[in-house]
Design an enzyme around this catalytic site. Structure first.
Site, PDB file in Angstrom:
ATOM      1  N   CYS A  93      -1.986  12.882  90.623  1.00  0.00           N
ATOM      2  CA  CYS A  93      -3.156  12.622  89.775  1.00  0.00           C
ATOM      3  C   CYS A  93      -4.399  13.032  90.537  1.00  0.00           C
ATOM      4  O   CYS A  93      -5.175  12.187  90.997  1.00  0.00           O
ATOM      5  CB  CYS A  93      -3.208  11.156  89.405  1.00  0.00           C
ATOM      6  SG  CYS A  93      -1.950  10.783  88.217  1.00  0.00           S
ATOM      7  N   GLU A  94      -4.549  14.300  90.708  1.00  0.00           N
ATOM      8  CA  GLU A  94      -5.665  14.828  91.496  1.00  0.00           C
ATOM      9  C   GLU A  94      -5.795  16.304  91.129  1.00  0.00           C
ATOM     10  O   GLU A  94      -4.854  17.084  91.316  1.00  0.00           O
ATOM     11  CB  GLU A  94      -5.322  14.652  92.989  1.00  0.00           C
ATOM     12  CG  GLU A  94      -6.343  15.182  93.901  1.00  0.00           C
ATOM     13  CD  GLU A  94      -6.807  14.153  94.930  1.00  0.00           C
ATOM     14  OE1 GLU A  94      -6.430  12.965  94.873  1.00  0.00           O
ATOM     15  OE2 GLU A  94      -7.583  14.573  95.794  1.00  0.00           O
ATOM     16  N   GLY A 109       4.400  25.092 118.151  1.00  0.00           N
ATOM     17  CA  GLY A 109       4.989  24.256 117.110  1.00  0.00           C
ATOM     18  C   GLY A 109       5.287  25.114 115.890  1.00  0.00           C
ATOM     19  O   GLY A 109       6.429  25.445 115.582  1.00  0.00           O
ATOM     20  N   ARG A 110       4.203  25.544 115.241  1.00  0.00           N
ATOM     21  CA  ARG A 110       4.313  26.283 113.976  1.00  0.00           C
ATOM     22  C   ARG A 110       5.234  27.499 114.075  1.00  0.00           C
ATOM     23  O   ARG A 110       6.126  27.676 113.256  1.00  0.00           O
ATOM     24  CB  ARG A 110       2.913  26.752 113.574  1.00  0.00           C
ATOM     25  CG  ARG A 110       2.831  27.361 112.190  1.00  0.00           C
ATOM     26  CD  ARG A 110       1.470  28.033 111.973  1.00  0.00           C
ATOM     27  NE  ARG A 110       0.340  27.220 112.362  1.00  0.00           N
ATOM     28  CZ  ARG A 110      -0.318  26.390 111.562  1.00  0.00           C
ATOM     29  NH1 ARG A 110       0.003  26.301 110.307  1.00  0.00           N
ATOM     30  NH2 ARG A 110      -1.340  25.682 112.027  1.00  0.00           N
TER      31      ARG A 110
END
Ligand code: LLP
Length: 464
Positions: free
Chosen positions: A387-388, A318-319
């Site tokens: 927001c993390e 895949g990658r």
């Protein structure tokens, strides 16, 4: 020439351009940082003959930019090297979990690859992209009845993961004899990769325990409704070592020999995927050709030693097929400098379009598309807009001096970015464009705010 990590003003984003080798050997996309067509034209980054800053004006940011030539080249290299080094029949499948959408499925299928899918949704997409069911393989450790029925009805091969699934299939098979299946086994092979992306060790949620092999083969051989054509295993992802894949292939040939003791005509071996890619200068994965050759050779040697006919050999990368073909373009916005600590530079996306840094502490490299020839004088931390606090895309990136509005391009984002994207903080998912020969085609529309509330239901009593 091997580039080193940028340290001085002599370096610029151009150092990440693909290597132009003198030899005739094809450049293996998984050994590059930028897509094969990347160029710098008057200090501006071009991909697929398209100027990235122009693409951004047209399609907005964040934007996934997928280079068709790089994707096709990786497909061809896998396909051609299996044909070159393997004397039996072979079939390369694309592990579409890396990026499953209509256009990507259609491109890989047009290069002769099959597709592996892991859910009804991925299967539905591949079928709609026109992938032949004969080249479709359904994986999954907990397939639903609905997914199994879709697979049976469409005629694709089901890679059976466990006893529950095997018995469910026998129940479903009453009306559909001869379901084409493969058996997934856990090879018990350790390899050095992130714990979450390791799947082959014995303590894994995937596959039959190889210690129960006799029982599984005996059961399957008594089911006329199941046509067991092959065996499957996968050991993990982003792997640079060659030995685990060699060990895997050798172990699988032993299983093939064991299957021959039963009344089973098992003629296909699928060795999974897992070849790693270069995310940074220090990553040094084998090329697609080196990896494929190693697998073909060991299967041939092991079959010769056991006096077994060569199976049809499958693999499912895949990658390494798609990661390097894509970059993500963002617009640089606010900056915050904490004296003697660091400067944060914020971009207009983050963990929702690329959850890999926060999930696996993955490291990426970036360039500034409109300042490709400028010296890398700044060390900044690239922050997402979520927001993390952990929403950091790249720590200590080396960039030229930037301003709000500059276009940041993160490299190697083709795999497990769009496919793992979310709407966290209700950010619409980005658009994706396919670039080739100076043309850009939209392959995924940018989500809109209307899309975000499309599935929301407001009960009548809550309406004003
Ligand atoms: N086949 C099977 C059965 C798999 O489970 C996988 C990946 C592949 C093939 C393809 O492996 P690849 O060639 O892409 O390494 N989300 C993680 C990666 C998870 C991989 C899961 N299985 C990441 O972002 O690194």
């Amino acid at each position: 020439m091997v580039s080193t990590y940028p340290t001085g003003v002599q370096n610029s984003g151009s150092q990440y351009l693909p290597q132009r080798r003198d030899t005739k050997a094809a450049v293996s996309p998984n050994q590059e940082l930028l897509p094969l067509t990347a160029r710098v034209n008057h200090g501006l980054l071009e991909i697929g003959g398209c100027d990235v800053t122009t693409l951004v004006q047209q399609f907005g940011t964040p934007l996934y930019i997928l280079d068709e030539e790089t994707l096709r080249s990786a497909c061809q290299q896998y396909r051609d090297t299996f044909q070159k080094y393997y004397q039996g029949e072979s079939q390369v499948l694309y592990a579409s979990k890396a990026w499953n959408c209509l256009a990507v499925c259609a491109i890989v299928a047009s290069e002769g690859l099959g597709v592996d899918v892991v859910s009804g949704g991925e299967l539905y997409t591949a079928l709609n992209a026109g992938v032949s069911p004969k080249k479709l393989y359904l994986h999954g450790n907990n397939k639903s009845i609905e997914e199994l029925v879709l697979a049976i009805d469409s005629g694709c091969t089901i890679v059976v993961d466990n006893w529950h699934e095997l018995r469910t299939l026998v129940g479903l098979a009453d009306n559909s004899p001869g379901i084409r299946i493969m058996l997934r086994l856990t090879p018990g092979i350790e390899c050095h990769t992130h714990e979450y992306i390791r799947t082959g060790h014995l303590d894994s949620k995937f596959g039959f325990d190889p210690n129960n092999l006799d029982e599984v083969f005996a059961f399957v051989s008594k089911q006329p409704s199941l046509n067991c054509v092959g065996l499957h295993a996968h050991i993990g992802s982003q792997i640079f070592e060659r030995q685990p894949h060699r060990d895997l292939a050798a172990v699988m040939v032993q299983w093939l020999r064991d299957a021959a003791k039963y009344d089973l005509t098992v003629t296909e071996l699928n060795v999974g995927g897992g070849l790693g890619i270069k995310y940074t200068e220090s990553d040094d994965p084998p090329s697609i050709e080196e990896w494929s050759k190693a697998i073909c050779e060991i299967v041939q040697e092991a079959c010769a030693a056991e006096n077994l006919p060569l199976p049809k050999l499958l693999c499912e990368p895949g990658r390494s097929l798609i990661a390097t073909a894509c970059v993500t373009a963002y617009t640089i916005g606010s900056a915050k400098t904490i004296p003697e600590i660091r400067t944060y530079l914020a971009i207009d996306g983050g963990m929702s379009d690329n959850p890999r840094p926060i999930t696996y502490q993955s490291v990426y490299r970036a360039v500034v598309a409109n300042k490709m020839s400028e010296p890398l004088t700044e060390t900044v931390t690239l922050a997402g807009k979520h927001c993390e606090s952990g929403d950091i895309l790249i720590k200590n990136a080396q960039l030229p001096k930037t301003q709000p509005g500059d276009i940041l391009v993160v490299m190697g984002t083709g795999a497990y970015n769009y496919s793992m994207a979310s709407n966290y903080n209700r950010l619409p998912r980005p658009a994706a464009v396919l670039v080739a020969n100076g043309e850009a085609n939209l392959i995924l529309q940018r989500e809109t705010y209307q899309d975000l509330i499309r599935q929301d239901c407001l009960p009548e009593r809550l309406k004003k």
